[in-house]
Scaffold this motif. Structure first.
Motif, PDB file in Angstrom:
ATOM      1  N   ALA A  75      -3.437  -1.844   1.091  1.00 41.40           N
ATOM      2  CA  ALA A  75      -3.058  -0.958  -0.001  1.00 41.40           C
ATOM      3  C   ALA A  75      -2.313  -1.695  -1.112  1.00 41.40           C
ATOM      4  O   ALA A  75      -2.650  -1.572  -2.291  1.00 41.40           O
ATOM      5  CB  ALA A  75      -2.209   0.192   0.541  1.00 41.40           C
ATOM      6  N   GLU A  76      -1.294  -2.473  -0.730  1.00 49.11           N
ATOM      7  CA  GLU A  76      -0.502  -3.150  -1.762  1.00 49.11           C
ATOM      8  C   GLU A  76      -1.321  -4.185  -2.506  1.00 49.11           C
ATOM      9  O   GLU A  76      -1.285  -4.259  -3.737  1.00 49.11           O
ATOM     10  CB  GLU A  76       0.726  -3.810  -1.115  1.00 49.11           C
ATOM     11  CG  GLU A  76       1.641  -4.497  -2.140  1.00 49.11           C
ATOM     12  CD  GLU A  76       2.926  -4.991  -1.520  1.00 49.11           C
ATOM     13  OE1 GLU A  76       3.708  -5.625  -2.240  1.00 49.11           O
ATOM     14  OE2 GLU A  76       3.152  -4.740  -0.313  1.00 49.11           O
ATOM     15  N   GLU A  77      -2.076  -4.989  -1.746  1.00 48.34           N
ATOM     16  CA  GLU A  77      -2.912  -6.009  -2.391  1.00 48.34           C
ATOM     17  C   GLU A  77      -3.962  -5.362  -3.293  1.00 48.34           C
ATOM     18  O   GLU A  77      -4.192  -5.800  -4.423  1.00 48.34           O
ATOM     19  CB  GLU A  77      -3.602  -6.858  -1.322  1.00 48.34           C
ATOM     20  CG  GLU A  77      -4.513  -7.929  -1.915  1.00 48.34           C
ATOM     21  CD  GLU A  77      -5.257  -8.704  -0.833  1.00 48.34           C
ATOM     22  OE1 GLU A  77      -6.094  -9.530  -1.203  1.00 48.34           O
ATOM     23  OE2 GLU A  77      -4.977  -8.474   0.357  1.00 48.34           O
ATOM     24  N   LEU A  78      -4.579  -4.286  -2.802  1.00 51.01           N
ATOM     25  CA  LEU A  78      -5.585  -3.587  -3.584  1.00 51.01           C
ATOM     26  C   LEU A  78      -4.971  -2.983  -4.841  1.00 51.01           C
ATOM     27  O   LEU A  78      -5.530  -3.082  -5.937  1.00 51.01           O
ATOM     28  CB  LEU A  78      -6.226  -2.500  -2.716  1.00 51.01           C
ATOM     29  CG  LEU A  78      -7.309  -1.640  -3.382  1.00 51.01           C
ATOM     30  CD1 LEU A  78      -8.490  -2.491  -3.768  1.00 51.01           C
ATOM     31  CD2 LEU A  78      -7.731  -0.514  -2.456  1.00 51.01           C
ATOM     32  N   GLY A  79      -3.812  -2.354  -4.700  1.00 50.06           N
ATOM     33  CA  GLY A  79      -3.162  -1.749  -5.856  1.00 50.06           C
ATOM     34  C   GLY A  79      -2.775  -2.777  -6.903  1.00 50.06           C
ATOM     35  O   GLY A  79      -2.996  -2.567  -8.094  1.00 50.06           O
ATOM     36  N   ASN A  80      -2.209  -3.904  -6.449  1.00 53.54           N
ATOM     37  CA  ASN A  80      -1.838  -4.959  -7.401  1.00 53.54           C
ATOM     38  C   ASN A  80      -3.055  -5.505  -8.124  1.00 53.54           C
ATOM     39  O   ASN A  80      -3.029  -5.738  -9.339  1.00 53.54           O
ATOM     40  CB  ASN A  80      -1.105  -6.096  -6.672  1.00 53.54           C
ATOM     41  CG  ASN A  80       0.340  -5.734  -6.367  1.00 53.54           C
ATOM     42  OD1 ASN A  80       0.965  -4.994  -7.129  1.00 53.54           O
ATOM     43  ND2 ASN A  80       0.876  -6.230  -5.265  1.00 53.54           N
ATOM     44  N   SER A  81      -4.137  -5.749  -7.390  1.00 56.91           N
ATOM     45  CA  SER A  81      -5.345  -6.314  -7.996  1.00 56.91           C
ATOM     46  C   SER A  81      -5.945  -5.356  -9.009  1.00 56.91           C
ATOM     47  O   SER A  81      -6.311  -5.760 -10.116  1.00 56.91           O
ATOM     48  CB  SER A  81      -6.369  -6.650  -6.903  1.00 56.91           C
ATOM     49  OG  SER A  81      -5.856  -7.601  -6.003  1.00 56.91           O
ATOM     50  N   LEU A  82      -6.042  -4.073  -8.647  1.00 56.16           N
ATOM     51  CA  LEU A  82      -6.616  -3.102  -9.582  1.00 56.16           C
ATOM     52  C   LEU A  82      -5.697  -2.882 -10.774  1.00 56.16           C
ATOM     53  O   LEU A  82      -6.171  -2.662 -11.896  1.00 56.16           O
ATOM     54  CB  LEU A  82      -6.864  -1.778  -8.855  1.00 56.16           C
ATOM     55  CG  LEU A  82      -7.978  -1.804  -7.795  1.00 56.16           C
ATOM     56  CD1 LEU A  82      -8.075  -0.459  -7.095  1.00 56.16           C
ATOM     57  CD2 LEU A  82      -9.310  -2.173  -8.430  1.00 56.16           C
ATOM     58  N   ASN A  83      -4.381  -2.933 -10.556  1.00 61.10           N
ATOM     59  CA  ASN A  83      -3.445  -2.798 -11.671  1.00 61.10           C
ATOM     60  C   ASN A  83      -3.613  -3.947 -12.656  1.00 61.10           C
ATOM     61  O   ASN A  83      -3.629  -3.744 -13.873  1.00 61.10           O
ATOM     62  CB  ASN A  83      -2.014  -2.759 -11.120  1.00 61.10           C
ATOM     63  CG  ASN A  83      -0.974  -2.768 -12.233  1.00 61.10           C
ATOM     64  OD1 ASN A  83      -0.238  -3.741 -12.411  1.00 61.10           O
ATOM     65  ND2 ASN A  83      -0.921  -1.701 -13.016  1.00 61.10           N
ATOM     66  N   HIS A  84      -3.795  -5.157 -12.112  1.00 60.23           N
ATOM     67  CA  HIS A  84      -3.984  -6.326 -12.986  1.00 60.23           C
ATOM     68  C   HIS A  84      -5.345  -6.289 -13.662  1.00 60.23           C
ATOM     69  O   HIS A  84      -5.459  -6.617 -14.841  1.00 60.23           O
ATOM     70  CB  HIS A  84      -3.841  -7.603 -12.153  1.00 60.23           C
ATOM     71  CG  HIS A  84      -4.099  -8.855 -12.942  1.00 60.23           C
ATOM     72  ND1 HIS A  84      -3.222  -9.337 -13.885  1.00 60.23           N
ATOM     73  CD2 HIS A  84      -5.158  -9.717 -12.930  1.00 60.23           C
ATOM     74  CE1 HIS A  84      -3.717 -10.438 -14.416  1.00 60.23           C
ATOM     75  NE2 HIS A  84      -4.897 -10.688 -13.853  1.00 60.23           N
TER      76      HIS A  84
END
Length: 485
Positions: A75-84
């Motif tokens: 979740a965190e990795e996915l959220g950071n990647s999509l946010n970037h």
């Protein structure tokens, strides 16, 4: 009698003005509101599609059996990647709507969560929030992998600029409309006071039109509303011409978007064509020779297996071409060995074009990079040299140590390239030799090369002199790996 007619005339115009202004105002507001909603929907659909591609790639690469559990772990990795990647605030939730990660907690703490409730129910939904100076959208949809819902993605996207611009357009439209109607009302009022004077001329002109004289013109030698009517008509024609020009430009822009979509699929064809040609060539040779030449048989089968594996991963890598960001999984690569292997595998393609590849490559050309990307770099450079060099020519490929760097040089005879063309060679979809281009080629080869060189923190240059094209690529020399080898 004249006053009575003028009064009726003014009251009638006032009534028409008010009704028309209200209808036009409501129509423009409804049109802008619908256009904004269509634009928001279109952008959110694109955002969803791009996010789904990223999530599916992550699941496909890691082959997780419990997709919902993996979704929670990433979740965190996915959220950071999509946010970037998207530039929007991202929230990751469980299938029940429980938050797993939010890139901006203040945004997702709002009480309104109708869109999230719809996503929990398996629907895609968004809600628009209006405040004094801000208009934003909360967009939620369920993430479905292999037919099963594994979680929910929620986006916060700011559309304040769109609505501010729409409000400005609406205000300007209403002001212009109000000004036009006010001017018309004023002109009519003045006309009603002086209607007896032009009435005779109007009656005479109407008689001429009735008799078929469509070239009749009415000119009043006075600088009032009637005198300016012809000027306003010309200004109106000018405005219509400008609007037609704007519509034509929009049409051309839409056409270009369709062409970009076609070029994307041509890019995939371009990338898959070279390994498929190599596989087909070796397969045909093996079919003819069988196992009579055991060494060639083993070499061909190994090459077919390697190229097949590379094709399996190439689809996932194609979308990374335009990212132009440094890879995180760099390793020590003997680029000279990779180049020798590429020259060997591309020799058959060169023979099809009645050309030869002569390689002079030194040993221990170690650099930091990604083997697959370095291989793709050399394949594109040699493929370009084969396609655009003269017939029956020899392509010289060199790899050497120079000035503390690792340098690769490709030199081949070709038509001269002007300095203006050289400055555009690395632009996507640009073809310097468009008349000699291979069918299906869309000019992405050197654009891909440039992105790979940038990823590996190298440098590339192209010069054209005396009917020879020389491409030079340099990378930092990795001394530690060379000494360790």
């Amino acid at each position: 009698m004249i006053r009575k007619i003028s009064l009726k005339f003014l009251l009638g115009l006032l009534f028409i003005f008010l009704i028309s202004f209200m209808v036009l105002s409501q129509t423009v507001q409804a049109f802008i509101r619908t256009s904004n909603q269509d634009l928001i929907t279109s952008e959110l659909v694109g955002l969803k599609n791009n996010s789904n591609v990223y999530v599916r790639q992550a699941f496909l690469i890691n082959h997780y059996s419990n997709n919902e559990l993996y979704f929670g772990e990433m979740a965190e990795e996915l959220g950071n990647s999509l946010n970037h990647a998207t530039g929007n605030s991202v929230g990751v939730y469980t299938v029940n709507g429980e938050p797993l990660y939010t890139s901006d907690k203040s945004v997702f703490q709002q009480k309104e969560s109708k869109d999230l409730q719809e996503a929990v129910a398996g629907k895609t939904a968004y809600s628009i929030r209006y405040s004094e100076n801000q208009t934003s959208v909360m967009f939620s949809y369920p993430v479905v992998i292999d037919g099963a819902k594994v979680g929910i993605l929620r986006y916060f996207k700011d559309f304040s600029q769109l609505y501010q611009q729409s409000n400005r357009i609406l205000d300007i439209t209403l002001y212009i409309t109000l000004a036009i109607f006010s001017a018309a009302f004023l002109f009519s009022y003045i006309l009603s006071r002086h209607i007896t004077l032009p009435l005779g001329k109007l009656a005479h002109a109407s008689s001429q039109v009735k008799n078929g004289n469509l070239d009749v013109r009415i000119r009043f030698k006075r600088k009032d509303e009637i005198g300016r009517l012809a000027e306003n008509f010309n200004d109106m024609i000018e405005q219509i011409s400008r609007q037609i020009s704007i519509i034509s430009n929009d049409r051309d822009h839409l056409k270009e978007l369709h062409q970009q979509e076609k070029r994307f699929f041509d890019n995939i064809t371009h990338e898959l064509k070279t390994p498929l040609t190599s596989i087909l060539g070796y397969a045909e040779m093996i079919k003819l020779n069988g196992e009579r030449d055991r060494g060639f048989f083993e070499k061909g089968m190994n090459h077919i297996i390697e190229e097949s594996k590379r094709l399996h991963t190439m689809v996932l890598k194609l979308l990374e071409v335009s990212r132009q960001v440094k890879g995180d999984d760099l390793e020590a690569v003997d680029a000279g060995a990779v180049l020798r292997d590429v020259c060997d595998s591309m020799a058959m393609r060169a023979q099809r074009y009645k050309k030869k590849i002569r390689a002079d490559i030194e040993s221990d050309l170690w650099i930091m990079g990604q083997t697959s990307r370095i291989r793709q770099l050399f394949i594109n450079l040699i493929d370009n040299a084969i396609k655009y060099s003269w017939a029956f020519s020899e392509i010289e490929v060199k790899g050497l140590h120079a000035d503390g760097k690792v340098r690769f040089v490709l030199d081949n005879p070709s038509d001269a390239i002007s300095s203006e063309q050289l400055s555009k060679l690395f632009e996507p979809f640009y073809l310097a030799h468009s008349k000699d281009s291979e069918q299906g080629s869309v000019g992405l080869g050197l654009s891909i090369v440039k992105s790979i060189v940038d990823e590996q923190e190298g440098a590339i240059s192209v010069i054209s002199h005396n009917n020879r094209t020389v491409v030079t690529v340099e990378f930092d020399r990795l001394k530690a790996a060379e000494e360790g080898s």
